[in-house]
Structures are given as structure tokens and as C-alpha cells.
Write an enzyme that holds these catalytic residues in place. Structure first.
Site, PDB file in Angstrom:
ATOM      1  N   HIS A  40       8.651 -69.389   0.869  1.00  0.00           N
ATOM      2  CA  HIS A  40       9.936 -69.167   1.646  1.00  0.00           C
ATOM      3  C   HIS A  40       9.754 -68.379   2.625  1.00  0.00           C
ATOM      4  O   HIS A  40       8.945 -67.275   2.643  1.00  0.00           O
ATOM      5  CB  HIS A  40      11.147 -68.993   0.779  1.00  0.00           C
ATOM      6  CG  HIS A  40      11.436 -70.451   0.032  1.00  0.00           C
ATOM      7  ND1 HIS A  40      10.784 -70.265  -1.352  1.00  0.00           N
ATOM      8  CD2 HIS A  40      12.433 -71.313  -0.013  1.00  0.00           C
ATOM      9  CE1 HIS A  40      11.038 -71.334  -2.189  1.00  0.00           C
ATOM     10  NE2 HIS A  40      12.142 -71.846  -1.283  1.00  0.00           N
ATOM     11  N   ASP A  77       9.613 -53.659   9.937  1.00  0.00           N
ATOM     12  CA  ASP A  77       8.972 -53.395  11.111  1.00  0.00           C
ATOM     13  C   ASP A  77       7.802 -54.308  11.636  1.00  0.00           C
ATOM     14  O   ASP A  77       6.544 -53.804  11.593  1.00  0.00           O
ATOM     15  CB  ASP A  77       8.641 -51.745  11.270  1.00  0.00           C
ATOM     16  CG  ASP A  77       8.236 -51.167  12.873  1.00  0.00           C
ATOM     17  OD1 ASP A  77       8.497 -51.887  13.644  1.00  0.00           O
ATOM     18  OD2 ASP A  77       7.613 -50.283  12.651  1.00  0.00           O
ATOM     19  N   ARG A 127       9.729 -62.476   7.178  1.00  0.00           N
ATOM     20  CA  ARG A 127       8.820 -62.379   5.841  1.00  0.00           C
ATOM     21  C   ARG A 127       8.558 -63.713   5.251  1.00  0.00           C
ATOM     22  O   ARG A 127       9.284 -64.441   4.746  1.00  0.00           O
ATOM     23  CB  ARG A 127       9.428 -61.578   4.770  1.00  0.00           C
ATOM     24  CG  ARG A 127       8.573 -61.210   3.682  1.00  0.00           C
ATOM     25  CD  ARG A 127       9.249 -60.224   2.647  1.00  0.00           C
ATOM     26  NE  ARG A 127      10.454 -60.437   2.376  1.00  0.00           N
ATOM     27  CZ  ARG A 127      10.887 -61.305   1.033  1.00  0.00           C
ATOM     28  NH1 ARG A 127       9.914 -61.701   0.486  1.00  0.00           N
ATOM     29  NH2 ARG A 127      12.148 -61.597   0.852  1.00  0.00           N
ATOM     30  N   CYS A 162       7.223 -65.232   2.557  1.00  0.00           N
ATOM     31  CA  CYS A 162       6.870 -64.928   1.136  1.00  0.00           C
ATOM     32  C   CYS A 162       5.974 -66.124   0.550  1.00  0.00           C
ATOM     33  O   CYS A 162       6.425 -67.065   0.224  1.00  0.00           O
ATOM     34  CB  CYS A 162       8.223 -64.718   0.266  1.00  0.00           C
ATOM     35  SG  CYS A 162       7.908 -64.163  -1.430  1.00  0.00           S
TER      36      CYS A 162
END
Length: 165
Positions: free
Chosen positions: A139, A147, A153, A155
Site C-alpha cells: 500500500h 522528509d 511511503r 509500504c
């Protein structure tokens, strides 16, 4: 009468979609039946080439346990590819330590990863899949304040990946 006419029109529309092409029909009414890219295989073919854990994650949208994956703390320069079809997905230069327990990337190789709304687990998330074969990767999460250039992200399950330096 209007209700019957609306019902008739929806059946006519459904029938015209069905006749248009099996791919159009399947993709409109069952996303999992959509044949993605050129690396499509039958369930039996996937079972023959993937380990049971890879099949569970890539084809059945499973998840490996946190902090169990081979690539979570992996930091060698190279390219991460789809374990199902070999398509390059992520460059190691986009990998970062998010502390989430799975390999995290802030961006994918352009066009390699597709996004889909996922309403499982009583929440709405954005699922990421290999564009070429449709294999489940994990996901993507936005706005967590990391940062990184994208503030995203990805994942990703280690089992969904292979690495080549």
C-alpha cells in the site's frame, strides 16, 4: 413504467458492454479479473512458478509480518523487481527507513506500479500492484511527514520483490 424502462436500458447497457469485449466487461465489473499487461497467467501457472508465500501475497493480496522481510533493512544499491514477473519496480535510491517494518520507497519507476482503492480491513487505503502482472505489492500512504521528495511511503512486502545490484 418508467422504472421498467430504466431497468430495460440498464440491461441493454450491460449487454452492450458485455458484447463490446470480454476485457472491457471484466475490467468494468470485476477488477481482479482484469488482465493486466502482457504477463498474465492462470492461477495454476502462478502456483507453479511462485512459492506458497509469494502466491498468497502477490496473487491473493496477503501481507507478510512486520520486520520479517528480507529487504526491510536492505541498503545495497540496485533495483527491486516484481517477484512474479521480473518487471523493475523501484530503484534503491528511492528506498528509505520509515520504521514501519516493511521496505519503504518514496517513488516507483515511472509506469511500473499501479494504484487502486482498497476498502478491505474496514478502511480505505491505496493498494499498489505491479502494472505488468497485477501482483499485489502493498500500500502507499501520503502525508505522513517523512522528509522525502514526494511525502509518500510505498509500504511493500519483501516477498513481492527480487533485488539485483
Amino acid at each position: 413504467m418508467r422504472s421498467l424502462l430504466r431497468h430495460h436500458k440498464s440491461i441493454a447497457s450491460f449487454t452492450s458492454i458485455r458484447k463490446a469485449s470480454p476485457l472491457t466487461f471484466k475490467s468494468r465489473f470485476n477488477r481482479s479479473a482484469f488482465v493486466m499487461g502482457t504477463n498474465s497467467k492462470s492461477e495454476d501457472e502462478w502456483r507453479a512458478i511462485l512459492s506458497p508465500q509469494q502466491f498468497r501475497i502477490l496473487r491473493q493480496k496477503g501481507t507478510e509480518g512486520p520486520n520479517t522481510g528480507e529487504y526491510n533493512h536492505h541498503d545495497t544499491p540496485g533495483v527491486y523487481s516484481c517477484a512474479g514477473c521480473g518487471t523493475p519496480l523501484y530503484k534503491s535510491s528511492t528506498k528509505f527507513n520509515s520504521g514501519c517494518g516493511w521496505p519503504a520507497f518514496f517513488d516507483a519507476i515511472p509506469g511500473a506500479v499501479s494504484r487502486h482503492e482498497d476498502r478491505s480491513m474496514f478502511m480505505t487505503r491505496t493498494e499498489i500492484t505491479c502494472t505488468a502482472c497485477g501482483g499485489h505489492l502493498g500500500h502507499v500512504f501520503k502525508g505522513e511527514g517523512f522528509d522525502t521528495p514526494t511525502d509518500e511511503r510505498h509500504c511493500v512486502n519483501s516477498v513481492s520483490l527480487n533485488f539485483k545490484d
